[in-house]
Scaffold this motif. Structure first.
Motif, short mmCIF file in Angstrom:
data_model
loop_
_atom_site.label_atom_id
_atom_site.label_comp_id
_atom_site.label_asym_id
_atom_site.label_seq_id
_atom_site.Cartn_x
_atom_site.Cartn_y
_atom_site.Cartn_z
N GLU A 84 0.74 -1.39 0.06
CA GLU A 84 0.01 0.02 -0.04
C GLU A 84 1.00 1.21 -0.20
OE1 GLU A 84 -3.33 0.59 2.19
OE2 GLU A 84 -4.50 -1.06 1.21
N HIS A 99 0.73 5.29 5.56
CA HIS A 99 0.82 4.75 6.69
C HIS A 99 1.77 5.14 7.41
CE1 HIS A 99 -1.87 0.91 5.64
NE2 HIS A 99 -2.24 1.96 5.27
N HIS A 100 1.79 5.58 8.86
CA HIS A 100 2.82 6.00 9.49
C HIS A 100 3.82 5.04 10.13
CE1 HIS A 100 0.96 5.70 13.66
NE2 HIS A 100 2.38 5.63 13.85
N ASN A 101 3.40 3.83 10.27
CA ASN A 101 4.55 2.83 10.64
C ASN A 101 5.54 2.78 9.31
OD1 ASN A 101 2.59 1.49 9.10
ND2 ASN A 101 2.57 -0.21 10.61
N PHE A 158 -5.81 -2.53 13.86
CA PHE A 158 -6.07 -1.23 14.26
C PHE A 158 -5.03 -0.57 13.70
CE2 PHE A 158 -5.80 2.12 17.79
CZ PHE A 158 -7.40 2.48 17.71
N GLN A 169 -12.44 -6.83 10.68
CA GLN A 169 -12.35 -5.80 11.29
C GLN A 169 -13.93 -5.25 11.54
OE1 GLN A 169 -9.38 -3.18 9.55
NE2 GLN A 169 -9.08 -2.07 11.10
N ILE A 199 -11.69 0.89 4.59
CA ILE A 199 -12.06 0.31 5.56
C ILE A 199 -12.30 1.43 6.59
CG2 ILE A 199 -11.68 -1.16 7.78
CD1 ILE A 199 -10.31 -3.06 5.56
N GLU A 200 -11.39 2.28 7.10
CA GLU A 200 -11.22 3.27 7.79
C GLU A 200 -11.93 4.40 7.26
OE1 GLU A 200 -10.37 2.70 10.96
OE2 GLU A 200 -9.40 0.89 10.78
P1 XMP Z 1 -8.02 1.33 4.69
O1 XMP Z 1 -8.87 2.34 5.71
O2 XMP Z 1 -7.12 2.12 3.93
O3 XMP Z 1 -7.37 0.39 5.63
O4 XMP Z 1 -8.90 0.40 3.76
C1 XMP Z 1 -6.94 -0.77 5.28
C2 XMP Z 1 -6.24 -1.58 6.56
O5 XMP Z 1 -5.09 -0.80 7.03
C3 XMP Z 1 -5.26 -0.36 8.40
N1 XMP Z 1 -5.15 1.23 8.25
C4 XMP Z 1 -3.58 1.68 8.80
N2 XMP Z 1 -2.75 0.66 9.51
N3 XMP Z 1 -1.46 2.73 9.58
C5 XMP Z 1 -1.58 1.54 9.84
O6 XMP Z 1 -0.69 0.82 10.48
C6 XMP Z 1 -2.49 3.73 8.68
O7 XMP Z 1 -2.05 4.91 8.70
C7 XMP Z 1 -3.74 2.87 8.47
N4 XMP Z 1 -4.72 3.44 7.80
C8 XMP Z 1 -5.33 2.29 7.92
C9 XMP Z 1 -6.88 -0.10 8.36
O8 XMP Z 1 -7.38 -0.43 9.81
C10 XMP Z 1 -7.28 -1.56 7.69
O9 XMP Z 1 -6.77 -2.58 8.72
#
Ligand code: XMP
Length: 305
Positions: free
Chosen positions: A134, A142-144, A188, A227, A302-303
């Motif tokens: 991603e 993604h901040h990690n 999460f 989730q 998802i978020e």
């Molecule tokens: P989205 O919202 O992009 O999320 O469909 C896909 C999966 O990634 C998680 N998520 C994140 N995990 N840093 C993370 O470590 C992030 O910035 C971040 N944004 C979304 C989300 O919970 C879902 O499992």
């Protein structure tokens, strides 16, 4: 699927090889990825690993207490209370990407301080395969991934689970005997509840989202969602007692997925939905409405931010 009997000893040996006699740090998030990375690294180098848990104030209900308990066997664990500093940094910030950036930067600042203190040469991270995809695809910051401390001159970054999918990480967690709660925990997001409140992050919205997420996770356990979450998505009119009120709108979301890259909204029965609605509106008088999100990913994520 990963063969844990060979993966675990190989991963530990690789970490030992890479880090040698040096010190390392890892940021624990409460999620399964960083927990597994930390447990593997701890097996490899013991207390020369400093696991750092930053309490951003954006975490799930009871998360900090749970981290302390799960990792009580790690004497070098550091728990940092940074709630006020995060809220201050986020004041007035409404743009989703800007929120992520602010959180990422504040997180790094907190972590940098601890890494210096621990005299760490290596950084261990719980990056998994979909994170890399991603991020490389530029879908979301993604901040990690990518956000790294700058003032600490790490000799290297160690990512023991970088080639695994989430369900494989869970397998490894069980193999390592990590608390079932951790192994089975839903994913999460790194920026935590900040991406589950639309617009500015305030203590009030966070409290609504935190309590609502707790209800949703508990009520939907039997559906085994990949989730399940709740988000504060705005305000709307409602009636409480004899009065019209302008209260929060909470959106409930529950999805099936393999890796988070695509997801399907789960079909829930009416009684379950009504129970969730009544618990969420009952526990917080400022919630006027609860809605259920039926959108798959794509087109939704998802978020919420
Ligand atoms: P989205 O919202 O992009 O999320 O469909 C896909 C999966 O990634 C998680 N998520 C994140 N995990 N840093 C993370 O470590 C992030 O910035 C971040 N944004 C979304 C989300 O919970 C879902 O499992």
């Amino acid at each position: 699927m990963v063969d844990t009997d060979t993966f675990v000893p190989e991963a530990i040996a690789a970490i030992e090889d890479e880090i040698g006699d040096a010190n390392a740090v890892i940021a624990l998030s409460g999620g399964v990825d960083s927990s597994v990375a930390a447990a593997l690294a701890y097996e490899a180098i013991g207390d020369r690993l400093t696991p750092v848990y930053v309490d951003t104030g954006l975490m799930r209900k009871g998360e900090t207490a749970q981290i302390r308990e799960t990792f009580s066997f790690m004497e070098s664990l550091r728990v940092i209370d940074a709630k006020d500093r995060f809220l201050e940094a986020l004041a007035g910030v409404t743009d989703p990407e800007e929120k992520r950036k602010v959180i990422g930067e504040q997180f790094i600042r907190e972590f940098e301080r601890e890494a210096l203190e621990a005299d760490a040469d290596y950084l261990v991270q719980g990056t998994i395969y979909p994170d890399r995809i991603e991020s490389e695809g530029g879908i979301k910051s993604h901040h990690n991934v990518g956000g790294l401390p700058e003032v600490v001159d790490f000799e290297g970054i160690v990512e023991p689970v970088r080639d695994l999918y989430k369900d494989e990480v869970r397998e490894v967690a069980r193999h390592l005997g990590l608390d079932e709660l951790v192994a089975e925990r839903m994913p999460f997001p790194g920026p935590g509840l900040a991406v589950r409140v639309i617009g500015e992050v305030t203590e009030e919205k966070l409290a609504v989202a935190r309590d609502a997420c707790h209800v949703v996770e508990a009520e939907l356990e039997e559906y085994e969602p990949w989730q399940a979450l709740a988000a504060v998505i705005g305000k709307a009119t409602g009636v409480k007692g004899d009065n019209r009120v302008h209260g929060w709108v909470v959106s409930v979301r529950s999805v099936d997925s393999r890796d988070g890259m695509t997801a399907r909204a789960q079909e829930l029965d009416w009684e379950t939905l009504q129970r969730i609605q009544s618990r969420i509106t009952g526990q917080n008088e400022n919630v006027a409405r609860v809605v259920y999100d039926v959108t798959h990913k794509p087109p939704a994520t998802i978020e919420y931010e």
